[in-house]
Enzyme design. Structure first.
Site, PDB file in Angstrom:
ATOM      1  N   PHE A 168       0.853  -1.182   0.000  1.00  0.00           N
ATOM      2  CA  PHE A 168       0.000   0.000   0.000  1.00  0.00           C
ATOM      3  C   PHE A 168       0.887   1.230   0.000  1.00  0.00           C
ATOM      4  CE2 PHE A 168      -4.629   0.626   0.903  1.00  0.00           C
ATOM      5  CZ  PHE A 168      -5.081  -0.578   0.405  1.00  0.00           C
TER       6      PHE A 168
ATOM      7  N   GLN B 258      -8.395  14.415   3.410  1.00  0.00           N
ATOM      8  CA  GLN B 258      -7.696  13.539   2.469  1.00  0.00           C
ATOM      9  C   GLN B 258      -8.447  13.381   1.150  1.00  0.00           C
ATOM     10  OE1 GLN B 258      -6.855   9.053   3.131  1.00  0.00           O
ATOM     11  NE2 GLN B 258      -4.877  10.067   3.020  1.00  0.00           N
TER      12      GLN B 258
ATOM     13  N   HIS C 191      -8.486  11.071  -1.995  1.00  0.00           N
ATOM     14  CA  HIS C 191      -7.965   9.798  -2.486  1.00  0.00           C
ATOM     15  C   HIS C 191      -7.651   9.984  -3.964  1.00  0.00           C
ATOM     16  CE1 HIS C 191      -7.666   5.607  -3.599  1.00  0.00           C
ATOM     17  NE2 HIS C 191      -7.758   5.256  -2.331  1.00  0.00           N
TER      18      HIS C 191
ATOM     19  N   LEU D  81     -14.994   5.287  -5.057  1.00  0.00           N
ATOM     20  CA  LEU D  81     -13.594   4.897  -4.892  1.00  0.00           C
ATOM     21  C   LEU D  81     -13.169   3.714  -5.756  1.00  0.00           C
ATOM     22  CD1 LEU D  81     -11.229   5.629  -2.954  1.00  0.00           C
ATOM     23  CD2 LEU D  81     -11.773   3.525  -1.786  1.00  0.00           C
TER      24      LEU D  81
ATOM     25  N   GLU E 197      -7.130   1.668  -3.374  1.00  0.00           N
ATOM     26  CA  GLU E 197      -5.676   1.705  -3.502  1.00  0.00           C
ATOM     27  C   GLU E 197      -5.108   0.303  -3.734  1.00  0.00           C
ATOM     28  OE1 GLU E 197      -3.817   4.473  -0.910  1.00  0.00           O
ATOM     29  OE2 GLU E 197      -1.970   3.315  -0.803  1.00  0.00           O
TER      30      GLU E 197
ATOM     31  N   ARG F 253      -0.961   9.268  -0.411  1.00  0.00           N
ATOM     32  CA  ARG F 253      -2.113   9.824  -1.117  1.00  0.00           C
ATOM     33  C   ARG F 253      -2.022  11.326  -1.353  1.00  0.00           C
ATOM     34  NH1 ARG F 253      -6.712   6.216   1.942  1.00  0.00           N
ATOM     35  NH2 ARG F 253      -6.137   4.316   0.848  1.00  0.00           N
TER      36      ARG F 253
ATOM     37  N   HIS G  41     -12.082  11.806   0.596  1.00  0.00           N
ATOM     38  CA  HIS G  41     -12.134  10.430   1.074  1.00  0.00           C
ATOM     39  C   HIS G  41     -12.137  10.288   2.585  1.00  0.00           C
ATOM     40  CE1 HIS G  41     -11.516   6.158   0.873  1.00  0.00           C
ATOM     41  NE2 HIS G  41     -10.347   6.214   1.491  1.00  0.00           N
TER      42      HIS G  41
ATOM     43  N   ARG H 122      -3.051  10.543   6.122  1.00  0.00           N
ATOM     44  CA  ARG H 122      -3.160   9.145   6.546  1.00  0.00           C
ATOM     45  C   ARG H 122      -2.610   8.214   5.464  1.00  0.00           C
ATOM     46  NH1 ARG H 122      -6.928   4.877   5.600  1.00  0.00           N
ATOM     47  NH2 ARG H 122      -8.479   6.155   4.544  1.00  0.00           N
TER      48      ARG H 122
HETATM   49  C1  LIG Z   1     -15.078   3.577  -0.114  1.00  0.00           C
HETATM   50  C2  LIG Z   1     -14.116   3.557   1.045  1.00  0.00           C
HETATM   51  C3  LIG Z   1     -13.123   2.601   1.096  1.00  0.00           C
HETATM   52  C4  LIG Z   1     -12.237   2.569   2.174  1.00  0.00           C
HETATM   53  N1  LIG Z   1     -11.258   1.620   2.198  1.00  0.00           N
HETATM   54  C5  LIG Z   1     -10.429   1.561   3.265  1.00  0.00           C
HETATM   55  C6  LIG Z   1      -9.439   0.533   3.362  1.00  0.00           C
HETATM   56  O1  LIG Z   1      -9.323  -0.343   2.509  1.00  0.00           O
HETATM   57  N2  LIG Z   1      -8.623   0.532   4.443  1.00  0.00           N
HETATM   58  C7  LIG Z   1      -8.725   1.461   5.418  1.00  0.00           C
HETATM   59  O2  LIG Z   1      -7.965   1.392   6.379  1.00  0.00           O
HETATM   60  N3  LIG Z   1      -9.653   2.437   5.356  1.00  0.00           N
HETATM   61  C8  LIG Z   1     -10.515   2.495   4.309  1.00  0.00           C
HETATM   62  N4  LIG Z   1     -11.455   3.491   4.260  1.00  0.00           N
HETATM   63  C9  LIG Z   1     -11.633   4.376   5.410  1.00  0.00           C
HETATM   64  C10 LIG Z   1     -12.394   3.627   6.490  1.00  0.00           C
HETATM   65  O3  LIG Z   1     -13.281   2.717   5.900  1.00  0.00           O
HETATM   66  C11 LIG Z   1     -13.198   4.550   7.394  1.00  0.00           C
HETATM   67  O4  LIG Z   1     -12.391   5.589   7.852  1.00  0.00           O
HETATM   68  C12 LIG Z   1     -13.727   3.784   8.605  1.00  0.00           C
HETATM   69  O5  LIG Z   1     -14.409   2.628   8.181  1.00  0.00           O
HETATM   70  C13 LIG Z   1     -14.632   4.654   9.460  1.00  0.00           C
HETATM   71  O6  LIG Z   1     -15.237   3.856  10.444  1.00  0.00           O
HETATM   72  P1  LIG Z   1     -16.033   4.486  11.651  1.00  0.00           P
HETATM   73  O7  LIG Z   1     -16.438   3.351  12.516  1.00  0.00           O
HETATM   74  O8  LIG Z   1     -15.240   5.563  12.262  1.00  0.00           O
HETATM   75  O9  LIG Z   1     -17.307   5.178  10.980  1.00  0.00           O
HETATM   76  P2  LIG Z   1     -18.403   4.656   9.934  1.00  0.00           P
HETATM   77  O10 LIG Z   1     -18.151   3.294   9.448  1.00  0.00           O
HETATM   78  O11 LIG Z   1     -18.544   5.738   8.930  1.00  0.00           O
HETATM   79  O12 LIG Z   1     -19.724   4.593  10.815  1.00  0.00           O
HETATM   80  C14 LIG Z   1     -20.337   5.743  11.337  1.00  0.00           C
HETATM   81  C15 LIG Z   1     -21.510   5.296  12.180  1.00  0.00           C
HETATM   82  O13 LIG Z   1     -22.031   6.395  12.901  1.00  0.00           O
HETATM   83  C16 LIG Z   1     -23.439   6.400  12.806  1.00  0.00           C
HETATM   84  N5  LIG Z   1     -23.898   7.787  12.965  1.00  0.00           N
HETATM   85  C17 LIG Z   1     -23.372   8.907  12.421  1.00  0.00           C
HETATM   86  N6  LIG Z   1     -24.063   9.987  12.814  1.00  0.00           N
HETATM   87  C18 LIG Z   1     -25.044   9.553  13.633  1.00  0.00           C
HETATM   88  C19 LIG Z   1     -26.107  10.182  14.347  1.00  0.00           C
HETATM   89  N7  LIG Z   1     -26.297  11.495  14.309  1.00  0.00           N
HETATM   90  N8  LIG Z   1     -26.939   9.405  15.075  1.00  0.00           N
HETATM   91  C20 LIG Z   1     -26.791   8.061  15.116  1.00  0.00           C
HETATM   92  N9  LIG Z   1     -25.801   7.419  14.463  1.00  0.00           N
HETATM   93  C21 LIG Z   1     -24.950   8.149  13.731  1.00  0.00           C
HETATM   94  C22 LIG Z   1     -23.734   5.805  11.446  1.00  0.00           C
HETATM   95  O14 LIG Z   1     -25.049   5.276  11.418  1.00  0.00           O
HETATM   96  C23 LIG Z   1     -22.662   4.713  11.375  1.00  0.00           C
HETATM   97  O15 LIG Z   1     -23.113   3.553  12.019  1.00  0.00           O
HETATM   98  C24 LIG Z   1     -12.357   3.528   3.197  1.00  0.00           C
HETATM   99  C25 LIG Z   1     -13.351   4.482   3.148  1.00  0.00           C
HETATM  100  C26 LIG Z   1     -14.208   4.517   2.068  1.00  0.00           C
HETATM  101  C27 LIG Z   1     -15.246   5.608   2.032  1.00  0.00           C
END
Ligand SMILES: Cc1cc2nc3c(=O)[nH]c(=O)nc-3n(C[C@H](O)[C@H](O)[C@H](O)COP(=O)(O)OP(=O)(O)OC[C@H]3O[C@@H](n4cnc5c(N)ncnc54)[C@H](O)[C@@H]3O)c2cc1C
Length: 585
Positions: A117, A236, A238, A248, A251, A284, A350, A391
């Protein structure tokens, strides 16, 4: 009033891992998890490429090299002690996930496979084909259900309860106000500790890889109670969003060997000194900037706003086994089969490096760097600062799992001997009811979609990959004008009580404004270029003045900024710290 010892907002990787840690380690405690979408629809499910850990299954890797790569990738702004926790814990959290049932892809010898990566010295991203987030999130939620964690799905959290504590001298977080999307019931949730794990804010920009729910709600909730956000200028991009939709292309595709090509057919990464060695596997910030330069200087494909990502040389078999989802996306969303043709790509918003500041135990800290009682944050909405100014790919899933687990363990210990806080729910219910009534009564001329589009266009135009003071200042003025329309001229059509998405979007839009203002104000205050923050009027990194975190908060109705020092000590071995050097790959 609904009560839990520990309350978690967010069902993505960070929130679900935290809830599971409470359920596993403190079975006598009650844990509740609130999510505005069904938890397995959280954006984490879309993560594709992988999760970094120095397992050393492919190369002779070790955590210290992972830590160094992360700090260098961060342009030296990451807190090094937090990076130590991240990288040292990585191998054990991967094994732990496997024991929970996650099926990682395998190498020939049966060990967990690892792919290269950007910015990582060794092949260290563990993956499940290109559906890694999906594989992990499903197992976490299944395990949480098995252990009896209570899930409130499709409940929207609209306010954080932060008020005077028992001794009435210091404030503490005591719960949240949420409303049920299905029934429109409003409830106060009381808890001894609250974790925000609400993900990112990609929807503040017009081209993003993020899902519709990534509206920065947790950041808005935090600012609304007067607490700061940290390092919000670091957005960030991407490098490879599919053109024009912005979805997306992982990567992992470059990890498997894809080329970036301009209109002249050149692998242009070779033409930039900063990236000529690692080429497409540079970090990135650098790769996105190079693509933006190619486009700006007319070397986009046919002079247009995209370049090509070419995987044809990998061959059909490898494409279908290693990156099947990327091929499917190209076919479905751009009508291009990458087995035979290059994919059109350009940078897309991203990930948020900044967020709610926390210490390494995931306790939220205030402007004075002291922990806020009862308040924790983890995952993308938090800034424990392992990513600093940029990141590295595959480090976010890792952060969610390492610090999600740690948050759960810390919260369990934190609440053990504490009583339930004293709290009168009635004023909060009355406020929330009045607020919703006020929104539903709006009969102006501007629809949510129109105002949101303008906000996204302003953010993209004035606070994109390249920035300068004039553009930021104009952007802030435009944002203020359009915010006035949001407050005074909104039109709400839907007055229904069942799944009123317009109502939810109206509140989300308020959070996007807050986030946008703090991003732009923080970006104005940092008069240097570092990581993802590229100021054309200050093109150099300035360690003497800006090797520090930015804090952005609202005070007396306006956004203010201040700063706090970077933790430069790795706290692992005696001689330990990575001192800033010039960044080259
Ligand atoms: C397309 C894509 C591909 C990616 N690929 C990678 C990868 O391969 N490797 C890597 O390391 N990272 C990757 N990332 C980044 C990584 O996936 C995210 O940063 C990470 O999954 C975020 O997780 P989280 O638990 O912080 O939030 P999220 O998974 O975004 O979850 C947020 C949660 O909060 C809840 N929520 C938000 N606001 C409220 C509210 N007001 N009331 C109630 N609930 C609420 C939502 O319902 C959800 O359940 C990727 C991101 C994207 C967009």
């Amino acid at each position: 009033m609904i009560e839990h010892d520990v309350l978690i907002v967010g069902g993505g990787l960070a929130g679900s891992r935290a809830a599971l840690a409470v359920a596993q380690n403190y079975p006598h405690l009650s844990v509740g998890l609130i999510s505005k979408v069904h938890p397995i629809r959280s954006h984490s499910v879309a993560a594709q490429g992988g999760m970094a850990a120095s397992l050393g299954n492919v190369d002779n890797d070790d955590w210290l090299t992972h830590a160094f790569d992360t700090v260098k990738g961060s342009d030296y702004l990451a807190d090094q002690n937090a990076v130590r926790v991240l990288t040292q814990s990585a191998p054990e959290v991967i094994i732990d996930l496997e024991h929970l049932g996650v099926l990682f892809s395998r190498a020939e010898d049966g060990k967990i496979a690892q792919r290269p990566f950007g910015g990582h010295t060794y092949s260290r991203a563990c993956y499940a084909a290109d559906k890694t987030g999906h594989a992990i999130l499903h197992e976490l939620i299944m395990n949480l259900r098995r252990l009896g964690g209570k899930i409130y799905q499709e409940w929207y959290v609209m306010q954080l309860i932060y008020e005077d504590g028992m001794d009435s001298h210091s404030q503490q977080v005591k719960g949240v106000v949420a409303y049920c999307l299905e029934t429109s019931a409003i409830e106060v949730f009381r808890a001894k500790a609250v974790l925000l794990a609400t993900g990112g804010y990609g929807r503040a920009f017009n081209t993003t890889s993020n899902d519709f729910a990534s509206t920065g709600d947790g950041l808005g909730l935090t600012v609304n109670v007067g607490l700061p956000l940290q390092d919000m200028e670091f957005v960030q991009f991407h490098p490879t969003g599919l053109y024009p939709v912005g979805v997306l292309i992982s990567e992992a595709v470059r990890g498997e060997g894809a080329y970036l090509i301009n209109d002249a057919g050149d692998r242009f990464m070779a033409n930039y000194t900063i990236s000529k060695n690692r080429m497409e596997l540079s970090p990135r910030d650098i790769t996105s900037r190079n693509i933006a330069c190619e486009i700006r200087e007319g070397r986009g494909i046919n002079g247009g706003k995209y370049v090509h990502l070419d995987v044809r040389h990998l061959g059909r078999e490898k494409i279908l086994s290693r990156i099947p989802f990327a091929r499917e996306e190209g076919l479905r969303l751009a009508g291009v089969d990458c087995i035979d043709h290059p994919l059109p790509v350009r940078p897309t918003v991203h990930y948020s490096m900044g967020g709610i500041p926390t210490n390494i135990d995931c306790q939220v800290i205030g402007i004075d760097s002291q922990p806020i009682a009862g308040f924790f944050a983890a995952g993308e909405c938090a800034c424990v600062s392992v990513h600093g100014a940029n990141r590295l790919g595959a480090n976010s899933l890792l952060e969610c799992v390492v610090f999600g687990k740690r948050a759960g363990e810390q919260m369990g210990a934190y609440v053990r001997d504490r009583p339930m806080p004293k709290l009168d729910p009635s004023p909060y219910i009355a406020d929330a009811t009045a607020r919703i009534k006020h929104i539903l009564a709006k009969t102006g001329n501007s629809r949510i979609a129109e105002i949101r589009q303008q906000l996204q266009d302003i953010m993209t135009e004035h606070c994109g990959i390249f920035r300068d003071d004039q553009r930021l200042r104009n952007g802030l003025e435009k944002l203020q004008a359009i915010r006035d329309r949001y407050e005074n001229d909104l039109l709400i059509d839907d007055h229904g009580a069942v799944f009123n998405m317009e109502l939810m979007q109206a509140i989300e839009l308020g959070n996007l404004f807050t986030v946008g203002e703090i991003i732009m104000s923080s970006a104005r205050s940092r008069q240097e270029s570092r990581g993802a923050h590229s100021r054309e009027d200050y093109p150099q990194r300035d360690d003497a003045k800006y090797l520090k975190h930015t804090l952005g908060y609202r005070q007396d109705g306006t956004v203010k900024t201040s700063d706090r020092p970077v933790d430069m000590s790795l706290k692992a071995i005696d001689s330990d710290r990575f001192t800033p050097q010039e960044r080259k790959y």
